[in-house]
Design a protein around this motif. Sequence first.
Motif, PDB file in Angstrom:
ATOM      1  N   PHE A 419      97.242  -9.871  67.219  1.00  0.00           N
ATOM      2  CA  PHE A 419      96.462 -10.512  66.161  1.00  0.00           C
ATOM      3  C   PHE A 419      95.085  -9.865  65.999  1.00  0.00           C
ATOM      4  O   PHE A 419      94.292 -10.291  65.177  1.00  0.00           O
ATOM      5  CB  PHE A 419      96.295 -12.018  66.444  1.00  0.00           C
ATOM      6  CG  PHE A 419      95.812 -12.331  67.837  1.00  0.00           C
ATOM      7  CD1 PHE A 419      94.481 -12.141  68.195  1.00  0.00           C
ATOM      8  CD2 PHE A 419      96.700 -12.798  68.792  1.00  0.00           C
ATOM      9  CE1 PHE A 419      94.044 -12.427  69.471  1.00  0.00           C
ATOM     10  CE2 PHE A 419      96.262 -13.080  70.088  1.00  0.00           C
ATOM     11  CZ  PHE A 419      94.930 -12.894  70.430  1.00  0.00           C
ATOM     12  N   GLU A 420      94.797  -8.830  66.798  1.00  0.00           N
ATOM     13  CA  GLU A 420      93.494  -8.181  66.726  1.00  0.00           C
ATOM     14  C   GLU A 420      93.525  -6.968  65.793  1.00  0.00           C
ATOM     15  O   GLU A 420      94.542  -6.270  65.688  1.00  0.00           O
ATOM     16  CB  GLU A 420      93.035  -7.736  68.115  1.00  0.00           C
ATOM     17  CG  GLU A 420      92.654  -8.886  69.030  1.00  0.00           C
ATOM     18  CD  GLU A 420      92.057  -8.394  70.341  1.00  0.00           C
ATOM     19  OE1 GLU A 420      91.212  -9.119  70.904  1.00  0.00           O
ATOM     20  OE2 GLU A 420      92.440  -7.302  70.799  1.00  0.00           O
ATOM     21  N   VAL A 421      92.377  -6.721  65.142  1.00  0.00           N
ATOM     22  CA  VAL A 421      92.219  -5.538  64.301  1.00  0.00           C
ATOM     23  C   VAL A 421      90.956  -4.809  64.746  1.00  0.00           C
ATOM     24  O   VAL A 421      90.101  -5.370  65.441  1.00  0.00           O
ATOM     25  CB  VAL A 421      92.129  -5.898  62.805  1.00  0.00           C
ATOM     26  CG1 VAL A 421      93.415  -6.557  62.331  1.00  0.00           C
ATOM     27  CG2 VAL A 421      90.940  -6.820  62.542  1.00  0.00           C
ATOM     28  N   GLU A 422      90.816  -3.554  64.351  1.00  0.00           N
ATOM     29  CA  GLU A 422      89.691  -2.728  64.757  1.00  0.00           C
ATOM     30  C   GLU A 422      88.539  -2.857  63.769  1.00  0.00           C
ATOM     31  O   GLU A 422      88.624  -2.392  62.632  1.00  0.00           O
ATOM     32  CB  GLU A 422      90.122  -1.253  64.845  1.00  0.00           C
ATOM     33  CG  GLU A 422      91.118  -0.944  65.938  1.00  0.00           C
ATOM     34  CD  GLU A 422      90.458  -0.828  67.305  1.00  0.00           C
ATOM     35  OE1 GLU A 422      89.220  -0.810  67.372  1.00  0.00           O
ATOM     36  OE2 GLU A 422      91.194  -0.750  68.311  1.00  0.00           O
ATOM     37  N   GLY A 423      87.480  -3.511  64.199  1.00  0.00           N
ATOM     38  CA  GLY A 423      86.247  -3.553  63.422  1.00  0.00           C
ATOM     39  C   GLY A 423      86.336  -4.363  62.139  1.00  0.00           C
ATOM     40  O   GLY A 423      87.397  -4.881  61.767  1.00  0.00           O
ATOM     41  N   VAL A 424      85.217  -4.444  61.442  1.00  0.00           N
ATOM     42  CA  VAL A 424      85.167  -5.163  60.164  1.00  0.00           C
ATOM     43  C   VAL A 424      86.055  -4.471  59.142  1.00  0.00           C
ATOM     44  O   VAL A 424      86.720  -5.125  58.327  1.00  0.00           O
ATOM     45  CB  VAL A 424      83.710  -5.244  59.661  1.00  0.00           C
ATOM     46  CG1 VAL A 424      83.650  -5.912  58.297  1.00  0.00           C
ATOM     47  CG2 VAL A 424      82.824  -6.003  60.646  1.00  0.00           C
ATOM     48  N   GLU A 425      86.104  -3.143  59.210  1.00  0.00           N
ATOM     49  CA  GLU A 425      86.967  -2.404  58.281  1.00  0.00           C
ATOM     50  C   GLU A 425      88.430  -2.784  58.481  1.00  0.00           C
ATOM     51  O   GLU A 425      89.211  -2.858  57.525  1.00  0.00           O
ATOM     52  CB  GLU A 425      86.792  -0.895  58.484  1.00  0.00           C
ATOM     53  CG  GLU A 425      85.398  -0.365  58.240  1.00  0.00           C
ATOM     54  CD  GLU A 425      84.448  -0.598  59.407  1.00  0.00           C
ATOM     55  OE1 GLU A 425      84.916  -1.075  60.480  1.00  0.00           O
ATOM     56  OE2 GLU A 425      83.244  -0.336  59.252  1.00  0.00           O
ATOM     57  N   GLY A 426      88.807  -3.040  59.750  1.00  0.00           N
ATOM     58  CA  GLY A 426      90.172  -3.451  60.040  1.00  0.00           C
ATOM     59  C   GLY A 426      90.500  -4.810  59.438  1.00  0.00           C
ATOM     60  O   GLY A 426      91.620  -5.028  58.955  1.00  0.00           O
ATOM     61  N   ILE A 427      89.527  -5.723  59.451  1.00  0.00           N
ATOM     62  CA  ILE A 427      89.743  -7.034  58.827  1.00  0.00           C
ATOM     63  C   ILE A 427      89.925  -6.861  57.322  1.00  0.00           C
ATOM     64  O   ILE A 427      90.840  -7.447  56.719  1.00  0.00           O
ATOM     65  CB  ILE A 427      88.557  -7.984  59.098  1.00  0.00           C
ATOM     66  CG1 ILE A 427      88.336  -8.176  60.595  1.00  0.00           C
ATOM     67  CG2 ILE A 427      88.800  -9.338  58.423  1.00  0.00           C
ATOM     68  CD1 ILE A 427      87.103  -9.027  60.916  1.00  0.00           C
ATOM     69  N   MET A 428      89.070  -6.063  56.711  1.00  0.00           N
ATOM     70  CA  MET A 428      89.139  -5.858  55.259  1.00  0.00           C
ATOM     71  C   MET A 428      90.472  -5.232  54.865  1.00  0.00           C
ATOM     72  O   MET A 428      91.097  -5.621  53.871  1.00  0.00           O
ATOM     73  CB  MET A 428      87.981  -4.970  54.815  1.00  0.00           C
ATOM     74  CG  MET A 428      86.598  -5.562  55.062  1.00  0.00           C
ATOM     75  SD  MET A 428      86.204  -6.926  53.951  1.00  0.00           S
ATOM     76  CE  MET A 428      85.648  -5.992  52.519  1.00  0.00           C
ATOM     77  N   SER A 429      90.928  -4.275  55.664  1.00  0.00           N
ATOM     78  CA  SER A 429      92.199  -3.601  55.371  1.00  0.00           C
ATOM     79  C   SER A 429      93.376  -4.557  55.547  1.00  0.00           C
ATOM     80  O   SER A 429      94.287  -4.600  54.705  1.00  0.00           O
ATOM     81  CB  SER A 429      92.352  -2.395  56.285  1.00  0.00           C
ATOM     82  OG  SER A 429      93.609  -1.779  56.092  1.00  0.00           O
ATOM     83  N   ALA A 430      93.368  -5.348  56.628  1.00  0.00           N
ATOM     84  CA  ALA A 430      94.450  -6.304  56.873  1.00  0.00           C
ATOM     85  C   ALA A 430      94.494  -7.368  55.789  1.00  0.00           C
ATOM     86  O   ALA A 430      95.576  -7.796  55.363  1.00  0.00           O
ATOM     87  CB  ALA A 430      94.268  -6.946  58.248  1.00  0.00           C
ATOM     88  N   TYR A 431      93.327  -7.808  55.335  1.00  0.00           N
ATOM     89  CA  TYR A 431      93.257  -8.809  54.256  1.00  0.00           C
ATOM     90  C   TYR A 431      93.876  -8.261  52.976  1.00  0.00           C
ATOM     91  O   TYR A 431      94.702  -8.926  52.325  1.00  0.00           O
ATOM     92  CB  TYR A 431      91.798  -9.211  54.035  1.00  0.00           C
ATOM     93  CG  TYR A 431      91.541  -9.949  52.741  1.00  0.00           C
ATOM     94  CD1 TYR A 431      92.020 -11.238  52.529  1.00  0.00           C
ATOM     95  CD2 TYR A 431      90.808  -9.351  51.725  1.00  0.00           C
ATOM     96  CE1 TYR A 431      91.781 -11.911  51.336  1.00  0.00           C
ATOM     97  CE2 TYR A 431      90.555 -10.016  50.532  1.00  0.00           C
ATOM     98  CZ  TYR A 431      91.045 -11.293  50.335  1.00  0.00           C
ATOM     99  OH  TYR A 431      90.803 -11.954  49.154  1.00  0.00           O
ATOM    100  N   ALA A 432      93.490  -7.047  52.596  1.00  0.00           N
ATOM    101  CA  ALA A 432      94.021  -6.455  51.361  1.00  0.00           C
ATOM    102  C   ALA A 432      95.526  -6.268  51.450  1.00  0.00           C
ATOM    103  O   ALA A 432      96.258  -6.514  50.476  1.00  0.00           O
ATOM    104  CB  ALA A 432      93.322  -5.121  51.100  1.00  0.00           C
ATOM    105  N   SER A 433      96.008  -5.857  52.626  1.00  0.00           N
ATOM    106  CA  SER A 433      97.450  -5.660  52.809  1.00  0.00           C
ATOM    107  C   SER A 433      98.201  -6.987  52.748  1.00  0.00           C
ATOM    108  O   SER A 433      99.292  -7.073  52.148  1.00  0.00           O
ATOM    109  CB  SER A 433      97.688  -4.972  54.155  1.00  0.00           C
ATOM    110  OG  SER A 433      99.070  -4.826  54.402  1.00  0.00           O
ATOM    111  N   ALA A 434      97.632  -8.035  53.345  1.00  0.00           N
ATOM    112  CA  ALA A 434      98.291  -9.347  53.361  1.00  0.00           C
ATOM    113  C   ALA A 434      98.471  -9.907  51.961  1.00  0.00           C
ATOM    114  O   ALA A 434      99.451 -10.621  51.687  1.00  0.00           O
ATOM    115  CB  ALA A 434      97.486 -10.319  54.219  1.00  0.00           C
ATOM    116  N   LEU A 435      97.560  -9.595  51.048  1.00  0.00           N
ATOM    117  CA  LEU A 435      97.683 -10.099  49.674  1.00  0.00           C
ATOM    118  C   LEU A 435      98.941  -9.565  48.990  1.00  0.00           C
ATOM    119  O   LEU A 435      99.438 -10.173  48.043  1.00  0.00           O
ATOM    120  CB  LEU A 435      96.439  -9.722  48.857  1.00  0.00           C
ATOM    121  CG  LEU A 435      95.152 -10.474  49.226  1.00  0.00           C
ATOM    122  CD1 LEU A 435      93.969  -9.939  48.429  1.00  0.00           C
ATOM    123  CD2 LEU A 435      95.311 -11.969  48.973  1.00  0.00           C
TER     124      LEU A 435
END
Length: 585
Positions: A419-435
């Motif tokens: 459930f972990e991602v790398e850095g703030v950029e990782g959160i932004m990327s995971a969010y965009a992909s989840a959409l």
Amino acid sequence: MGNCYSDVEGGKQAVGGVQQSPTATNNNAGHNDAVEFFYRSWGLPQHFTRVELSLSAINLRDRDIISKSDPMAVVYAKNIDGKLEELGRTEVILNSLNPTWIEKVIVAFQFEIVQPLVFHVYDVDTKFHNIPVKTLKLKDQDFLGEATCVLSEVLTKQNRSLTLNLCSKIGHVGLRNLGILTIHAEETVASRRVVEMMLHCSYLDNKDIFSISDPFLRISRIVESGGSIPICKTEVVNNNLNPKWKPLCLSMQQFGSKDNPLIIECFDFNSSGKHSLIGKLQKSVADLEKLQEGRSGENLTITSHHGHKKVLKGELFVDQFCEKEQYSFLDYVSCGFELNFMVAVDFTASNGNPQNPDSLHYIDPSGQLNSYQKAIMEVGEVIQFYDSDRRFPAWGFGGKTFDGTISHCFNLNGSAGSFEVEGVEGIMSAYASALHNVTLAGPTLFGQVIKRAAQIASQSISYNNKKYFVLLIITDGVLTDLQETKDALVKASDLPLSILIVGVGGADFGQMEVLDADKGQRLESSTDRVATRDIVQFVPMRDVHGGQISVVQALLEELPGQFLTYMRCRDIKPRPLHEAQVSST
């Protein structure tokens, strides 16, 4: 107590007890990225002289029709380019044209530069009385006057007090007298020594005719010039002639030394702003300690119009007295304590189809961030400096995942295990992909993500007490599991965890205000258990945008205090890194 409200109930709250500011001196460590960022984010050099400004005014303009103005002062630094940078705000004083504010404004004095200051005084409109002063939009308040000076002008006065005429913003006094502002400056020497006391009074005189007095205490320090500067006040105890107040914590910066005389005044609170003096006495901190040791009281006195001092039946008692060291947020950070960031994103259908430009989840091809992206980026960019590995748990809730089930806590990156991602950029990327991979559904439930975050925080206690966790929840909707959420929050209040909630869109966020216990009403679970501390901070993005502070400032303002409350309750002290390493070998 930095959140001073401007409503009547706010006027009854305590103001000016020990609070942790970013300017607390740290002597434990050398170079530290988190410490440097903390100072830099507050616009302060790492080594400076800390100056506290106390403000008072007389003869302010009355902008209210059926009552008097409710004034608040705002202090700015004027930069070289002429732009104003806000340094701080006082609390709001109800119904007063002659306010003496208790909340201090901190300035970093630098001898080598000229530091122009600008002071604005406002009358806060009653319709904003439920809003913390730091989030008030000043354009919505009535302007009462402006004054300007240079910091060195105040510091070089013999009594360090400067009196200025208030004028209009264009710099002219005009035909009307706008009042007088007094600025008093004091250099404060950093000290961790604090005194915690519990006070009560008995047999107070009743000042009300048709009811019983609502007493509170105001404590002031006598300064060299012979005048006095208020340093704190207690909360108001309603309808009680034998009031017992909550514990009061005073720092050495506030009272100077244990032998310095303090004036302790007991007032009957009146919503008109004309508080009635019940009685007063003059005692030093050392005297108060002796009262507690002797378990004796001290009679209040009052001076008549003819100058005669009358000893009253009412007495002040010191039930508890404790002198101790109190560490600052920076003391912990510089010794290796960390803030671990976690985020949970709302994937309910009320956000709108992400393909449509009017959706809260719409990702603009031009690169303009939506509200979810802004919240993740702004909060994450601050907290990442306090997290050494910068690996962040990220979840979604309220969405239908790839297997067709609606989940209220799914991994944002789509992974079944991690459930972990790398850095703030990782959160932004995971969010965009989840959409693209998650279908928006519902309802809006917080319970599961809070429990998951609490589980991680709980597991960390057994192997590392230097970690504190911060969960950011971004949502657009009304909760449908309010009681389950309350239960989870009450249970989590014992853990090293704070929860930040950002409301996006135009929904009714009244329930979120219940979760955020800023008004002193702690959460209760379904089993009547009360939260041990406040761990929630809620900010609706629509109320902050266009204001004087950013979303991230409004969200993170209370976080250092929540961190410190947890550490102090468990008597966890910071130790320099080399000491910790020696003890572990």
